[in-house]
Design a protein around this motif. Structure first.
Motif, short mmCIF file in Angstrom:
data_model
loop_
_atom_site.label_atom_id
_atom_site.label_comp_id
_atom_site.label_asym_id
_atom_site.label_seq_id
_atom_site.Cartn_x
_atom_site.Cartn_y
_atom_site.Cartn_z
N VAL A 1 0.88 -1.17 0.00
CA VAL A 1 0.00 0.00 0.00
C VAL A 1 0.91 1.22 0.00
O VAL A 1 1.80 1.34 0.85
CB VAL A 1 -0.91 0.05 1.23
CG1 VAL A 1 -1.64 1.40 1.30
CG2 VAL A 1 -1.91 -1.09 1.22
N PHE B 1 -3.54 4.40 -1.19
CA PHE B 1 -4.37 4.80 -0.06
C PHE B 1 -5.24 5.99 -0.44
O PHE B 1 -5.00 7.12 -0.02
CB PHE B 1 -3.49 5.12 1.14
CG PHE B 1 -4.24 5.33 2.42
CD1 PHE B 1 -4.96 4.31 3.01
CD2 PHE B 1 -4.23 6.57 3.06
CE1 PHE B 1 -5.64 4.49 4.21
CE2 PHE B 1 -4.91 6.77 4.26
CZ PHE B 1 -5.62 5.73 4.82
N VAL C 1 -8.37 -4.36 2.40
CA VAL C 1 -7.03 -4.88 2.10
C VAL C 1 -6.83 -6.24 2.77
O VAL C 1 -6.29 -7.18 2.16
CB VAL C 1 -5.95 -3.88 2.56
CG1 VAL C 1 -4.56 -4.50 2.47
CG2 VAL C 1 -6.00 -2.61 1.71
N THR D 1 -1.70 -1.33 -4.20
CA THR D 1 -2.85 -0.45 -4.14
C THR D 1 -2.42 0.88 -3.55
O THR D 1 -1.31 1.01 -3.04
CB THR D 1 -4.02 -1.09 -3.35
OG1 THR D 1 -5.20 -0.30 -3.56
CG2 THR D 1 -3.71 -1.15 -1.87
#
Length: 343
Positions: free
Chosen positions: A94, A123, A297, A121
């Motif tokens: 992340v 945030f 997540v 991914t």
């Protein structure tokens, strides 16, 4: 009960300690390791997470065994290099917004993650804020009619800049409000209305090295127009969110600790804002997300296809970077700029 997922947290400043750690803990993660080179933050980390391994840098963090996730809560200017290291280590990652400081480096990072099959991914947690979810619900239900304009602001009164990298670094180094707050504004608009095709913008620096005031007018692929504004110099901030349609306007004037320039429109208990039609106003109930960003997540990390299950597609963050790059170009030329698509 499933075994707790082990996360390594890179950076222990305002973002790492103040934002990511509480949300990770609330989602059930085990903070297995923290990296920081600041002696004061080392002491904070030891006090907050006595069982965690404290290391001085990202290289040492990525050597901690049995990690399920690494979170990059480091200064924005370092994200490109830190993503390269995390992707090479093969640890699901992340990265705090912005993904990097510009679209070319963002595109390169996401492509590298895809080539290495390292789940990634970004945030962009504001997608699950109640005002955003309520706006989506009202639009989906047709209660606003046809969209006329979407306005989203993150305006505050901070005429004396803080002495930290966000205010003192150049845009190329990750400083300025466009990369800090503007990424949330763009991502929210794109989440509701799809990709941006062109943007006209003003971008100014009055008290900081990079910009402390920016306004973006975006035209989305489906024809929607969004007006996005961020500044640290708003003694009287505009409405946080105003979504205007042919049948009414959804108005939100309050947001966390930011000043409310419209106290007459303060939300009622259990509500997030108002549906306004002239003198008529109806309170809009608060809409809660089913799961937080980090809860999503955690589910993804236990799935058969981690990348597909992660809450934010990293290519969305690349598009946000493309819009911000185009906004800077528009401000320089005083003309609308079409979005250049990565790849």
């Amino acid at each position: 009960m499933a075994q707790r997922l082990r996360v390594a947290l890179a950076g222990y400043g305002m973002a790492g300690r103040g934002i990511h750690r509480p949300q990770l803990v609330a989602a059930g993660f085990e903070i297995a390791a923290i990296s920081t080179s600041s002696p004061a933050r080392v002491e904070q980390a030891r006090s907050d997470e006595p069982a965690a391994q404290i290391v001085p840098d990202l290289d040492a963090l990525l050597e901690v065994p049995d990690l399920d996730l690494v979170v990059l809560a480091t200064p924005s200017g370092s994200h490109a290099n830190h993503l390269t290291a995390a992707v090479a280590a093969g640890v699901p990652t992340v990265v705090d917004k912005p993904i990097t400081v510009d679209a070319p480096s963002a595109c390169k990072a996401v492509d590298a993650a895809a080539q290495a099959a390292t789940p990634l991914t970004v945030f962009q947690n504001r997608r699950w804020d109640s005002p955003h979810l309520a706006a989506r619900k009202l639009l989906d239900e047709g209660r606003l009619g046809d969209l006329v304009r979407y306005e989203f602001r993150w305006e505050r009164w901070r005429p004396e800049p803080k002495q930290r990298w966000r205010e003192q670094a150049t845009a190329a180094e990750g400083g300025g409000l466009l990369l800090d707050l503007g990424t949330h504004l763009v991502d929210s608009a794109v989440d509701l209305f799809g990709p941006v095709r062109s943007v006209f913008a003003t971008v100014e620096a009055h008290t900081t090295v990079a910009e402390d005031a920016a306004v973006l007018i975006c035209r989305h692929a489906g024809g929607a127009v969004s007006e996005l504004s961020t500044t640290s110099l708003a003694g009287a901030p505009g409405p946080r969110l105003r979504v205007t349609g042919t049948r009414g306007t959804f108005l939100v004037t309050e947001f966390e600790s930011e000043p409310n320039g419209f106290p007459g429109f303060s939300a009622e208990p259990g509500c997030v804002g108002w549906l306004v039609r002239g003198d008529d106003r109806t309170p809009v109930p608060t809409v809660r997300a089913e799961r937080t960003f980090y809860e999503q997540v955690a589910i993804a990390l236990r799935s058969n296809d981690i990348q597909a299950a992660l809450p934010v597609d990293p290519w969305d963050a690349v598009h946000t970077a493309e819009v911000i790059d185009a906004a800077r170009a528009s401000a320089r030329s005083w003309q609308a700029v079409d979005i250049s698509v990565c790849g």
